[in-house]
Design a protein around this motif. Structure first.
Motif, short mmCIF file in Angstrom:
data_model
loop_
_atom_site.label_atom_id
_atom_site.label_comp_id
_atom_site.label_asym_id
_atom_site.label_seq_id
_atom_site.Cartn_x
_atom_site.Cartn_y
_atom_site.Cartn_z
N ALA A 84 0.71 -1.29 0.05
CA ALA A 84 -0.07 0.02 -0.07
C ALA A 84 0.86 1.51 -0.01
N GLY A 85 1.80 1.18 0.69
CA GLY A 85 2.88 2.12 0.85
C GLY A 85 3.60 2.65 -0.67
N GLY A 90 3.28 6.00 -5.57
CA GLY A 90 3.12 6.13 -7.28
C GLY A 90 4.09 5.27 -8.03
N ALA A 91 4.76 4.49 -7.10
CA ALA A 91 5.58 3.28 -7.74
C ALA A 91 4.92 2.28 -7.98
N LEU A 92 5.59 1.26 -8.73
CA LEU A 92 5.03 -0.36 -9.03
C LEU A 92 5.78 -1.30 -8.01
N PRO A 93 4.94 -1.90 -6.97
CA PRO A 93 5.51 -2.69 -6.00
C PRO A 93 5.80 -4.11 -6.68
N ALA A 112 -7.76 -2.45 -2.58
CA ALA A 112 -7.95 -1.23 -1.74
C ALA A 112 -7.42 -0.10 -2.65
N HIS A 113 -6.49 0.03 -3.32
CA HIS A 113 -5.79 0.88 -4.18
C HIS A 113 -6.63 1.11 -5.34
N GLU A 161 -10.55 -11.08 5.63
CA GLU A 161 -10.81 -9.64 5.76
C GLU A 161 -9.61 -8.75 5.98
N LEU A 162 -8.39 -9.43 5.54
CA LEU A 162 -7.28 -8.59 5.75
C LEU A 162 -7.29 -7.12 5.26
N GLY A 163 -7.77 -7.03 4.07
CA GLY A 163 -7.77 -5.65 3.47
C GLY A 163 -8.84 -4.79 3.74
N GLY A 164 -9.92 -5.10 4.70
CA GLY A 164 -11.08 -4.61 5.11
C GLY A 164 -12.23 -5.02 4.41
N ALA A 165 -12.37 -4.80 3.07
CA ALA A 165 -13.37 -5.22 2.27
C ALA A 165 -13.18 -6.66 1.98
N ALA A 166 -14.41 -7.64 1.98
CA ALA A 166 -14.52 -8.92 1.98
C ALA A 166 -15.50 -9.24 1.10
N PRO A 167 -15.49 -10.01 -0.17
CA PRO A 167 -14.15 -10.67 -0.56
C PRO A 167 -13.30 -9.62 -1.22
#
Length: 306
Positions: A84-85, A90-93, A112-113, A161-167
């Motif tokens: 997420a950071g 603005g970079a590609l992870p 989420a992004h 639920e790791l990212g908040g929204a599920a699925p």
């Protein structure tokens, strides 16, 4: 190729989700193989966050349908935050695993992004395995065999639920390529969910070109393409350094073509490179092959192409 020329390497040195020890050494093997220099040679601005901290591998037996759930959750949370950071900057992870359970962390952050930025997410899952087991269907309880199911909302609550929204994902957002090993109950789950799977029979019958064209048919300028690349997707004759090899995978040339076509799409925006196991490799050849394929994914070609 991708228009984002800033890339950040994220090391996640763990094998807590896997059945075999050794994937924890994957990130450093990729560094030894020259991953940063090779990508800088493609014109990318490359930074390296180093290796994320996380719990060790307790090597405990399965309990409740899974092994090492607290440890896998901690690693996925760390990957989620780091991914997420990088996206926020603005970079590609580029996640360097580590085992494939880590994709729960990276893809939940990418999803989420995309929700926040209004972009459509497409996930390409390159793997010998469907990774769609649930605790009820898994023969082993190893969580690296469950990330797809978790991302689709089926699995331990901590991961679902790791990212908040599920699925995190709907089945229509994920396409699998190279699959050739699926457990019996897992097959039923894949069919019920309606996941698009281009297995090795499809590649044999249609060719890699047609398969990748189909996989990219709905990708456009509004699409964030995430590639989750398990190195056991490749045939073990060319990529021996993996923990769960399966005969009959794509050849070197077939995977090079896949990488080049993904580069041509211009949509690549995030990436997992997982399941490299240097303990099972020969003179780091699988890591070197991975770096070679990454160069093609970021635009390297035999001739100058538009």
């Amino acid at each position: 190729m991708t228009t984002n020329r800033c890339l950040t390497l994220i090391g996640a040195p763990t094998d807590v989700g896997a059945s075999v020890l050794g994937a924890s050494m994957g990130p450093d093997a990729l560094r030894i193989a020259g991953i940063a220099g090779a990508l800088r040679g493609r014109g990318l601005q490359v930074s390296d966050l180093g290796n994320l901290p996380g719990p060790g591998n307790p090597q405990a037996p399965a309990s409740g349908g899974w092994r090492h759930l607290p440890e896998v959750t901690a690693w996925c949370q760390a990957v989620h935050v780091a991914t997420a950071g990088v996206l926020q900057a603005g970079a590609l992870p580029l996640l360097m695993g580590g085992d494939h359970s880590l994709a729960i962390g990276s893809i939940s952050a990418v999803a989420a992004h995309c929700r926040a930025s209004g972009r459509r997410l497409k996930v390409l899952w390159l793997d010998a395995h469907a990774d769609a087991n649930t605790p009820a269907s898994s023969p082993s309880g190893n969580l690296h065999g469950m990330p797809v199911a978790c991302l689709l909302g089926q699995g331990p609550q901590q991961l679902v639920e790791l990212g908040g929204a599920a699925p995190v994902l709907s089945a229509r957002q994920i396409t699998q390529i190279g699959v050739r090993s699926v457990d019996p109950l897992e097959k039923q789950f894949v069919n019920r969910q309606g996941i698009v799977v281009h297995d090795m029979r499809a590649i044999d019958e249609q060719g890699m070109r047609a398969v990748v064209q189909q996989a990219l048919a709905d990708v456009d300028e509004h699409t964030h393409l995430h590639v989750s690349f398990d190195l056991d997707c490749l045939d073990p004759s060319v990529a021996p350094g993996v923990g769960t090899p399966v005969r009959g995978g794509p050849t070197y040339r077939e995977m090079q073509l896949c990488m080049e076509m993904l580069a041509d799409s211009g949509a690549l925006a995030s990436l997992d490179l997982v399941e490299l196991n240097p303990a099972l490799d020969t003179r780091n050849q699988t890591a070197e092959l991975a770096v070679d394929l990454l160069e093609s994914l970021f635009g390297k070609s035999t001739l100058v192409r538009p």
